[in-house]
Every structure is written in structure tokens, then in C-alpha cells.
Design a protein around this motif. Structure first.
Motif, PDB file in Angstrom:
ATOM      1  N   GLU A  25       0.827  -1.207   0.000  1.00 38.38           N
ATOM      2  CA  GLU A  25       0.000   0.000   0.000  1.00 38.38           C
ATOM      3  C   GLU A  25       0.863   1.258   0.000  1.00 38.38           C
ATOM      4  O   GLU A  25       0.553   2.245  -0.670  1.00 38.38           O
ATOM      5  N   LEU A  26       1.976   1.228   0.743  1.00 33.41           N
ATOM      6  CA  LEU A  26       2.867   2.386   0.837  1.00 33.41           C
ATOM      7  C   LEU A  26       3.914   2.404  -0.263  1.00 33.41           C
ATOM      8  O   LEU A  26       4.683   3.365  -0.362  1.00 33.41           O
ATOM      9  N   GLU A  27       3.975   1.331  -1.061  1.00 32.58           N
ATOM     10  CA  GLU A  27       5.023   1.152  -2.068  1.00 32.58           C
ATOM     11  C   GLU A  27       6.391   1.119  -1.399  1.00 32.58           C
ATOM     12  O   GLU A  27       7.369   1.722  -1.858  1.00 32.58           O
ATOM     13  N   PHE A  28       6.470   0.398  -0.285  1.00 34.08           N
ATOM     14  CA  PHE A  28       7.697   0.217   0.475  1.00 34.08           C
ATOM     15  C   PHE A  28       8.211  -1.204   0.262  1.00 34.08           C
ATOM     16  O   PHE A  28       7.470  -2.100  -0.163  1.00 34.08           O
ATOM     17  N   SER A  29       9.475  -1.410   0.599  1.00 34.59           N
ATOM     18  CA  SER A  29      10.031  -2.760   0.669  1.00 34.59           C
ATOM     19  C   SER A  29       9.987  -3.220   2.131  1.00 34.59           C
ATOM     20  O   SER A  29       9.633  -2.449   3.036  1.00 34.59           O
ATOM     21  N   ILE A  30      10.346  -4.475   2.369  1.00 36.66           N
ATOM     22  CA  ILE A  30      10.372  -5.029   3.721  1.00 36.66           C
ATOM     23  C   ILE A  30      11.778  -5.524   4.005  1.00 36.66           C
ATOM     24  O   ILE A  30      12.332  -6.340   3.253  1.00 36.66           O
ATOM     25  N   ALA A  31      12.376  -5.027   5.088  1.00 43.09           N
ATOM     26  CA  ALA A  31      13.720  -5.430   5.491  1.00 43.09           C
ATOM     27  C   ALA A  31      13.600  -6.272   6.761  1.00 43.09           C
ATOM     28  O   ALA A  31      13.263  -5.754   7.832  1.00 43.09           O
ATOM     29  N   VAL A  32      13.846  -7.565   6.629  1.00 45.55           N
ATOM     30  CA  VAL A  32      13.655  -8.510   7.733  1.00 45.55           C
ATOM     31  C   VAL A  32      14.959  -8.672   8.501  1.00 45.55           C
ATOM     32  O   VAL A  32      16.000  -9.008   7.925  1.00 45.55           O
ATOM     33  N   LEU A  33      14.898  -8.437   9.820  1.00 51.48           N
ATOM     34  CA  LEU A  33      16.068  -8.604  10.685  1.00 51.48           C
ATOM     35  C   LEU A  33      15.894  -9.854  11.532  1.00 51.48           C
ATOM     36  O   LEU A  33      14.899  -9.985  12.258  1.00 51.48           O
ATOM     37  N   ASN A  34      16.853 -10.761  11.444  1.00 50.23           N
ATOM     38  CA  ASN A  34      16.833 -11.984  12.232  1.00 50.23           C
ATOM     39  C   ASN A  34      17.800 -11.829  13.401  1.00 50.23           C
ATOM     40  O   ASN A  34      19.023 -11.908  13.231  1.00 50.23           O
ATOM     41  N   LEU A  74      20.502  -1.271  11.130  1.00 47.90           N
ATOM     42  CA  LEU A  74      19.331  -0.415  11.300  1.00 47.90           C
ATOM     43  C   LEU A  74      19.586   0.975  10.715  1.00 47.90           C
ATOM     44  O   LEU A  74      18.669   1.620  10.210  1.00 47.90           O
ATOM     45  N   ALA A  75      20.850   1.408  10.764  1.00 49.26           N
ATOM     46  CA  ALA A  75      21.181   2.740  10.250  1.00 49.26           C
ATOM     47  C   ALA A  75      21.207   2.784   8.729  1.00 49.26           C
ATOM     48  O   ALA A  75      20.873   3.808   8.132  1.00 49.26           O
ATOM     49  N   ASP A  76      21.613   1.671   8.097  1.00 47.11           N
ATOM     50  CA  ASP A  76      21.714   1.697   6.628  1.00 47.11           C
ATOM     51  C   ASP A  76      20.674   0.813   5.963  1.00 47.11           C
ATOM     52  O   ASP A  76      20.895   0.291   4.874  1.00 47.11           O
ATOM     53  N   ALA A  77      19.526   0.645   6.617  1.00 56.57           N
ATOM     54  CA  ALA A  77      18.434  -0.139   6.024  1.00 56.57           C
ATOM     55  C   ALA A  77      18.007   0.488   4.703  1.00 56.57           C
ATOM     56  O   ALA A  77      18.119   1.702   4.516  1.00 56.57           O
ATOM     57  N   PRO A  78      17.526  -0.312   3.764  1.00 54.48           N
ATOM     58  CA  PRO A  78      17.091   0.238   2.471  1.00 54.48           C
ATOM     59  C   PRO A  78      16.082   1.366   2.668  1.00 54.48           C
ATOM     60  O   PRO A  78      15.212   1.299   3.543  1.00 54.48           O
ATOM     61  N   THR A  79      16.212   2.407   1.846  1.00 53.14           N
ATOM     62  CA  THR A  79      15.282   3.532   1.947  1.00 53.14           C
ATOM     63  C   THR A  79      13.863   3.075   1.577  1.00 53.14           C
ATOM     64  O   THR A  79      13.681   2.136   0.806  1.00 53.14           O
ATOM     65  N   ASN A  80      12.887   3.765   2.159  1.00 50.11           N
ATOM     66  CA  ASN A  80      11.475   3.437   1.914  1.00 50.11           C
ATOM     67  C   ASN A  80      11.202   1.965   2.192  1.00 50.11           C
ATOM     68  O   ASN A  80      10.731   1.224   1.333  1.00 50.11           O
ATOM     69  N   SER A  81      11.541   1.557   3.395  1.00 56.86           N
ATOM     70  CA  SER A  81      11.333   0.154   3.763  1.00 56.86           C
ATOM     71  C   SER A  81      10.768   0.071   5.173  1.00 56.86           C
ATOM     72  O   SER A  81      10.980   0.964   6.006  1.00 56.86           O
ATOM     73  N   ILE A  82      10.037  -1.006   5.417  1.00 57.16           N
ATOM     74  CA  ILE A  82       9.560  -1.343   6.759  1.00 57.16           C
ATOM     75  C   ILE A  82      10.539  -2.347   7.351  1.00 57.16           C
ATOM     76  O   ILE A  82      10.808  -3.393   6.756  1.00 57.16           O
ATOM     77  N   ILE A  83      11.093  -2.027   8.518  1.00 55.50           N
ATOM     78  CA  ILE A  83      11.997  -2.957   9.202  1.00 55.50           C
ATOM     79  C   ILE A  83      11.142  -3.891  10.046  1.00 55.50           C
ATOM     80  O   ILE A  83      10.351  -3.445  10.878  1.00 55.50           O
ATOM     81  N   LEU A  84      11.304  -5.184   9.829  1.00 52.72           N
ATOM     82  CA  LEU A  84      10.442  -6.179  10.470  1.00 52.72           C
ATOM     83  C   LEU A  84      11.250  -7.066  11.402  1.00 52.72           C
ATOM     84  O   LEU A  84      12.237  -7.686  10.991  1.00 52.72           O
ATOM     85  N   LEU A  85      10.822  -7.107  12.661  1.00 55.94           N
ATOM     86  CA  LEU A  85      11.381  -8.023  13.656  1.00 55.94           C
ATOM     87  C   LEU A  85      10.273  -9.006  14.015  1.00 55.94           C
ATOM     88  O   LEU A  85       9.401  -8.701  14.832  1.00 55.94           O
ATOM     89  N   GLU A  86      10.296 -10.187  13.400  1.00 53.58           N
ATOM     90  CA  GLU A  86       9.250 -11.171  13.630  1.00 53.58           C
ATOM     91  C   GLU A  86       9.541 -12.005  14.863  1.00 53.58           C
ATOM     92  O   GLU A  86      10.702 -12.310  15.167  1.00 53.58           O
ATOM     93  N   ASP A  87       8.452 -12.376  15.557  1.00 53.14           N
ATOM     94  CA  ASP A  87       8.550 -13.239  16.741  1.00 53.14           C
ATOM     95  C   ASP A  87       9.642 -12.742  17.685  1.00 53.14           C
ATOM     96  O   ASP A  87      10.567 -13.466  18.051  1.00 53.14           O
ATOM     97  N   ILE A  88       9.499 -11.487  18.094  1.00 49.81           N
ATOM     98  CA  ILE A  88      10.519 -10.864  18.933  1.00 49.81           C
ATOM     99  C   ILE A  88      10.649 -11.578  20.269  1.00 49.81           C
ATOM    100  O   ILE A  88      11.709 -11.546  20.910  1.00 49.81           O
TER     101      ILE A  88
END
Length: 418
Positions: free
Chosen positions: A242-251, A266-280
Motif C-alpha cells: 500500500e505504501l510502495e515500500f520494501s520489507i527489510a527482515v532482521l533476524n 538499522l542505520a543503513d536499512a534500504p530507503t522506503n522500507s519497513i523494518i520487520l522483527l518477527e517473533d521478537i
């Protein structure tokens, strides 16, 4: 006088024989070599244009794809890049992309011949790669046009799709092939949950000046919690589309991930992206309620809990960042992790309500008779059995094209969850 006589005369000369002649020849040779080196440097400086692109630069992968498809596509010296993707249904898709291998290649762009040299060397844990482009004459504008064309080509391939990124070694790398964007309407959440979350994220993205004027760190964190299979990850995927963003998954369980590396990623994550921490909750436990379990977890991860907290909102943390965390067990999370400033909005996403069941039936069977969706939703909800969105969707798959069978067998859905 012939060459033989000259050599004979030199050999008979006492000064030459004493070593002065050999020294002079050596000096002349060294000066000639040095002169040729200086001349080559001056020639390269004034008569050639060289552009070097390293693997750390954003345009590296764009340029490599462009060279593969348009620049040096006729080269016969290739390396293979294999993409292996397995969908939720179990279908496996394998794609082989051939790229110009390490070495020297020639290509013609806008009637100008360009020497392309791709090099690779091992540095620390990861290989270091560069692409060096060289041509005769002053062609800065030519290379700028090439890089822009490469960017547009890659952006066109990704248009209408969601790109997934994961951390590989010391950098973000694209994971698998870009996925078709999932419509936000396809994820049916209770009441106005989906609408409110989308509105909140959009408001944050449009409020950078408001944050800076008040001295508030410009970042926002979200926590989606609830039983498994209820749509947390699906909503994040749809939100990115919906936002035309990418998803950056951090394990965080990655053994190569450390506190410093987490901070950098976290500082150099791809621009226009949602940083996702699954099952924290699987990475860290509540120190207050599970002190023994916390001790058992120590040493399993290189990322420490304090390192995670500092990376999220420490003095070195980056701004303009959207972080989503998911968990099935809210009570297992440490209060320090989910306090305001680190998690600004918590949203429960639970089992299907009657309104959700009705909307899901309508979306799955758009040609169903009037009243069937309401009858199905009431039939399932009246059993007082918790069903997840994943279970409902799996149930509908048994009756893909027959809403009548889906309605008449609704009891099977409630029995399967007991």
C-alpha cells in the motif's frame, strides 16, 4: 659503423668496462621506464575517463543487472546467480541469471567503446567486488546516463511489486524475487484495525517537520500481537504494498549478528522500507517474570538485550524509520522493549469475529447468494470456538468455487479447531 663495431668499441673502453657504462645504461633504462609510467598516468588523467563502482554502493547491483541485460550481453564469460523461491503452497520456482564473470569485458554504449573490469577479493568474511568502467575521452555525462538508465530499468522491474531484504554478512541483500503487491483489502482484520494502522503510518511519514520542530526523534515503532495465523505478517506485507515500500527482515537469532552490526544495519536499512522483527519474543525473554529462562538464553545470541534497546532508540539510532515487531506472546516481552518511544502503538490482532467471517466469505465468494455470508458467519460465531484467519482461508480452499458447500459444511471448521 655497424652494431658489432659499436659493441666492440664499448667493451674496449676502459670507463665502460669499469662499470660507468653499465651504470649509465641502467640509469637511462630506469628513466625511460619512469617516463613511460608518468606518461601513462598523464594519458589516463587527461585522455581517459574511469568510473569505479564498489559493491557497497547502491548502484552496484543496478549496474550489474544493466550490464547483464543490455551492456555486455554478448559476452561468453559468465557467472550464474541462482534464485530459489518456495511459495506457501509448496511450489518451487528456480531462476538462473547469468552475469559477466570476474575479468575484463568490452561493450558499446551510445557508440562509445567501454572496457568493463569486474574484480573480486576476499576481505574479512565477505567478498569485496568492484566494477571499473574505462573509456577514451571525457565521458562523465555518458556514465551518468548509463547509471540512470540502469536505475530506471531495475525500478521498472520492481514497479507494482514488494522487494524483500535480509542481512547477508555485513550488508542488506535482496531476498528471492520481488513479490506481487498484496492489496490491503485482501487482509481482513476486525473493525477498523487495518484502516487505523495505515492512517497512522501515513501520518507519521508526512510529519517529519512536525517531529523536528519539537525536537522529537523522527521514528515510530509498532507491535502487532495475538495468536498465530491471525494476519500479523500478512498485514505488514499488504501495508508495504500500500505504501510502495520494501520489507527489510532482521533476524536477531543470526549468530553473525552482534550489537555493533545490528546498529549499523538499522542505520543503513534500504530507503522506503519497513523494518520487520518477527517473533521478537523468541529472541529475548521478560527479565522480570523469567529470570531463570533469561539465564538459559544467555550465550545463544550475540545480540544483547541492551544492544537491541540502544539500536532502536539510542543516541546513534537513525531517524525516519518504521519498525514493526510481531509476537504471539505479549506477556513474554520485557517492559523496557515495549515502552513508549520504542513501541509507540500496540495492536492486538486476534481470532476472527463475526464481522470478519462475513467479510471473508464475501471476498472469497463474490457471486454467492444474498444472505449466505451472514448465515456462514453466524453459524461459525455461534459455536463460540476461536478460529484464525489462516484456518478460515484453508477451509475455503476446500470449496474454492462452491459457496453452498462452504456454507453447509461450516460445522467442519469449528470441529477442526476443537
Amino acid at each position: 659503423m655497424g652494431l658489432t663495431e659499436v659493441v666492440s668499441g664499448l667493451s674496449d673502453n676502459p670507463y665502460f668496462g669499469a662499470g660507468f657504462g653499465l651504470f649509465g645504461l641502467g640509469a637511462v633504462t630506469a628513466m625511460a621506464r619512469k617516463g613511460s609510467q608518468v606518461g601513462m598516468i598523464m594519458f589516463r588523467r587527461h585522455c581517459m575517463t574511469t568510473v569505479e563502482v564498489t559493491c557497497k554502493d547502491k548502484s552496484y547491483n543496478w549496474l550489474l543487472q544493466w550490464i547483464t541485460s543490455r551492456g555486455a550481453r554478448r559476452t561468453q564469460h559468465l557467472s550464474v546467480d541462482t534464485s530459489f523461491v518456495e511459495s506457501d503452497s509448496g511450489k518451487i520456482t528456480t531462476k538462473y541469471d547469468f552475469q559477466p564473470s570476474v575479468g575484463i569485458h568490452l561493450m558499446n554504449y551510445q557508440n562509445v567503446w567501454i572496457r568493463v573490469e569486474r574484480t573480486r577479493e576476499q576481505r574479512m568474511m565477505d567478498p569485496w567486488e568492484t566494477i571499473q568502467l574505462t573509456t577514451l575521452g571525457n565521458h562523465k555525462a555518458l556514465f551518468a546516463s548509463m547509471l540512470e538508465e540502469a536505475r530506471e530499468m531495475v525500478m521498472a522491474e520492481h514497479r507494482g511489486k514488494t522487494v524483500m531484504y535480509t542481512v547477508l554478512g555485513t550488508e542488506w541483500r535482496q531476498f528471492g524475487l520481488p513479490r506481487q503487491r498484496r492489496p490491503i483489502e485482501s487482509v481482513v482484520l476486525d473493525a477498523n484495525v487495518s484502516r487505523d494502522l495505515v492512517q497512522d503510518v501515513r501520518e507519521f511519514l508526512d510529519s517529519s517537520d512536525w517531529y523536528r520542530q519539537r525536537g522529537i526523534p523522527y521514528r515510530r515503532g509498532y507491535l502487532l500481537h495475538g495468536p498465530p495465523g491471525c494476519g500479523k505478517s500478512s498485514f505488514i506485507s499488504a501495508l508495504a504494498g500500500e505504501l510502495e515500500f520494501s520489507i527489510a527482515v532482521l533476524n536477531l537469532s543470526d549468530r553473525s549478528m552482534s550489537d555493533d552490526r545490528l546498529n549499523y544495519r538499522l542505520a543503513d536499512a534500504p530507503t522506503n522500507s519497513i523494518i520487520l522483527l518477527e517473533d521478537i519474543d523468541a529472541a529475548f525473554v521478560n527479565r522480570e517474570t523469567n529470570p531463570q529462562l533469561e539465564a538459559a538464553y544467555q550465550g545463544l545470541n550475540r545480540v544483547t538485550f541492551s544492544g537491541l534497546l540502544n539500536a532502536i532508540d539510542g543516541v546513534t539510532s537513525s531517524e525516519g524509520r518504521v519498525i514493526f515487531m510481531t509476537t504471539n506472546y505479549l506477556d513474554r516481552l520485557d517492559p523496557a522493549l515495549i515502552r513508549p518511544g520504542r513501541v509507540d502503538l500496540k495492536q492486538y490482532i486476534g481470532h476472527c469475529s463475526e464481522s470478519q467471517l462475513l467479510e471473508m466469505f464475501d471476498r472469497f465468494y463474490p457471486d454467492a447468494k444474498a444472505g449466505q455470508a451472514a448465515e456462514f458467519a453466524h453459524s461459525v460465531a455461534s459455536e463460540n470456538v476461536d478460529v484464525s484467519a489462516a484456518q478460515v482461508q484453508g477451509y475455503f480452499m476446500f470449496f474454492k468455487n462452491d459457496p453452498n458447500l462452504a456454507l453447509s459444511n461450516a460445522w467442519r471448521l469449528t470441529r477442526s479447531t476443537q
